[in-house]
Design an enzyme around this catalytic site. Sequence first.
Site, PDB file in Angstrom:
ATOM      1  N   TYR A  21       0.887 -56.314-119.165  1.00 44.95           N
ATOM      2  CA  TYR A  21       0.830 -57.774-119.127  1.00 44.95           C
ATOM      3  C   TYR A  21       1.613 -58.401-117.985  1.00 44.95           C
ATOM      4  CZ  TYR A  21      -0.989 -56.862-123.772  1.00 44.95           C
ATOM      5  OH  TYR A  21      -1.725 -56.383-124.813  1.00 44.95           O
ATOM      6  N   ASN A  38      -7.628 -66.294-125.376  1.00 44.60           N
ATOM      7  CA  ASN A  38      -7.073 -64.948-125.416  1.00 44.60           C
ATOM      8  C   ASN A  38      -6.518 -64.815-126.828  1.00 44.60           C
ATOM      9  OD1 ASN A  38      -5.621 -62.593-125.298  1.00 44.60           O
ATOM     10  ND2 ASN A  38      -4.746 -63.004-123.283  1.00 44.60           N
ATOM     11  N   ASP A  88     -15.584 -66.822-137.114  1.00 48.75           N
ATOM     12  CA  ASP A  88     -16.339 -67.868-137.797  1.00 48.75           C
ATOM     13  C   ASP A  88     -15.940 -69.259-137.316  1.00 48.75           C
ATOM     14  OD1 ASP A  88     -17.688 -65.916-139.191  1.00 48.75           O
ATOM     15  OD2 ASP A  88     -16.607 -66.237-141.078  1.00 48.75           O
ATOM     16  N   HIS A 141      -8.628 -61.802-121.382  1.00 48.69           N
ATOM     17  CA  HIS A 141      -7.563 -60.826-121.621  1.00 48.69           C
ATOM     18  C   HIS A 141      -6.907 -60.520-120.286  1.00 48.69           C
ATOM     19  CE1 HIS A 141      -8.828 -60.157-125.726  1.00 48.69           C
ATOM     20  NE2 HIS A 141     -10.073 -60.103-125.266  1.00 48.69           N
ATOM     21  N   MET A 142      -5.594 -60.510-120.263  1.00 51.92           N
ATOM     22  CA  MET A 142      -4.876 -60.203-119.028  1.00 51.92           C
ATOM     23  C   MET A 142      -5.049 -58.742-118.639  1.00 51.92           C
ATOM     24  SD  MET A 142      -1.553 -62.738-119.201  1.00 51.92           S
ATOM     25  CE  MET A 142      -0.472 -61.517-118.664  1.00 51.92           C
ATOM     26  N   ARG A 149      -8.990 -51.374-129.015  1.00 56.07           N
ATOM     27  CA  ARG A 149      -9.086 -52.586-128.189  1.00 56.07           C
ATOM     28  C   ARG A 149     -10.445 -52.735-127.501  1.00 56.07           C
ATOM     29  NH1 ARG A 149      -3.858 -54.653-127.926  1.00 56.07           N
ATOM     30  NH2 ARG A 149      -2.231 -53.080-128.111  1.00 56.07           N
TER      31      ARG A 149
END
Length: 148
Positions: free
Chosen positions: A23, A75, A88, A101-102, A112
């Site tokens: 990250y 994210n 939903d 997503h980083m 993932r």
Amino acid sequence: MTRILALHGINHNMFGKRDPVHYGTATLQDIYASIERLAKELGVEVENYQTNEEGAICQKIHDAQLAGTDAIMINAGAWTHYSYGLRDALAIFTGPIVEVHMANVHAREEFRHHSVIAPIVKGQIVGFGVDSYLLALRACLAMIVQAK
């Protein structure tokens, strides 16, 4: 004015301290500042929102729909992989949604690789660090302009 909601999910308040290999060292405040600079340049209004509570992020999506927000970039963190409640809530939203997503989630742990929200978003931007958010903001704006 065009309004975009930038949602930041569970554990994102720990960016800068959390797993810098995946990250980086940017904090959530750094990410907010980057998004806000680009939003100003593009002439759009962006609301950044982070929570560690699944119900709160769902309520924020409901509120965005009722307020006429034009697009959402999200994210969702770990919720991406298992939160059908979040999926939903997003399905109720009628504007474009971009998943962000980083890290490149497809190059990480097997769990993932699957996103429960992917089937209802317009697209995914992954693996570009903080720039993933900036690319998502540009994508949201492009879809809004294209729809008009």
